[in-house]
Design an enzyme around this catalytic site. Structure first.
Site, PDB file in Angstrom:
ATOM      1  CB  ALA A  18      -5.230  12.260  -2.167  1.00 51.62           C
ATOM      2  CG  HIS A 117       1.411   4.633  -2.655  1.00 48.13           C
ATOM      3  ND1 HIS A 117       0.920   5.821  -3.131  1.00 48.13           N
ATOM      4  CD2 HIS A 117       2.250   4.171  -3.626  1.00 48.13           C
ATOM      5  CE1 HIS A 117       1.438   6.081  -4.326  1.00 48.13           C
ATOM      6  NE2 HIS A 117       2.237   5.088  -4.648  1.00 48.13           N
TER       7      HIS A 117
END
Length: 247
Positions: A18, A117
């Site tokens: 992130a 993901h």
């Protein structure tokens, strides 16, 4: 053929988390100002069990998606630097924990990016498995459907991302493991290296003799294995680091 053309370039694997996308306006999760700290209840929105069992969680998740920065963000200097390394002729593979698609948007070839993901720009049916654009589902939400279902079978729709409680795609994970074993340089960029099994790829690469470089503001469980740990902001440190690898 000049000397540079004849030089074999080392294979580089980049595990991105992130932190690489925060400069694009997408908040991280575990940092000092991360989403989990600001809104502990947000974790339910990415819990597969809660999402599937609680219609109110789904309704909130769809409202959040309407304003999700991940769906409208643009690549930043770090994403562009990764794509630039690939264009230099260096063998690069990106293993990303992010679902924003920004590596591809910055110019990385689709086939060289493994989305561990999933991808938030796609929706999938939890019943029949059909997939479609997230934009179409969000148009239904904007028109008043609080919890749009699958138009093919009526089952629950979700983003095509791996939620907590779900396993990673076995094929994608197997490819990521193979890359971690084969690379000569492994960079972990903007990831806390706490979410398994993705985090274990760093240790696997180091164990196979790869040079491990960690670029992250906060300490990670793999710092002691690293050949180099960089704490300076990713947007400042990654472009010159990758430019050096490209030479």
């Amino acid at each position: 053929m000049n000397a540079d053309e004849g030089r074999r370039r080392p294979m580089v694997a980049i595990l991105s988390g992130a932190g690489i996308s925060t400069d694009s306006g997408i908040p991280d999760y575990r940092g000092p100002n991360g989403l989990w700290r600001r809104d502990p209840g947000a974790g339910k929105l990415v819990s597969h069990e809660a999402y599937m069992s609680d219609p109110e969680v789904r309704r909130r998740a769809w409202r959040v998606r309407l304003d999700s920065p991940a769906l409208r963000a643009e690549p930043n200097a770090a994403h562009r630097a990764v794509a630039g390394l690939e264009r230099s002729g260096t063998p690069v593979r990106v293993l990303t924990q992010n679902v924003d698609g920004l590596h591809q948007k910055a110019g990385m070839p689709e086939r060289k990016v493994l989305e561990l993901h999933g991808n938030a720009h796609t929706v999938e049916c939890t019943g029949c498995g059909v997939r479609g654009p997230m934009s179409e589902a969000l148009e239904r939400v904007a028109a008043g459907e609080e919890d749009p279902d699958c138009r093919s079978c009526g089952a629950v729709l979700k983003s095509a991302t791996v939620m907590f409680g779900q396993r990673l795609d076995p094929g994608v994970l197997a490819d990521a493991v193979a890359i971690a074993r084969a690379c000569e340089i492994f960079l972990a960029v903007g990831t806390s290296l706490q979410v398994q099994p993705a985090a274990s790829l760093a240790g696997l690469a180091a164990g196979q003799g790869a040079r491990l470089i960690i670029v992250n503001a906060q300490p990670t469980p793999y710092d002691e294995l690293a050949d180099e740990v960089i704490r300076t902001p990713i947007g400042e440190s990654l472009p010159p680091l990758l430019a050096a690898l490209a030479r």
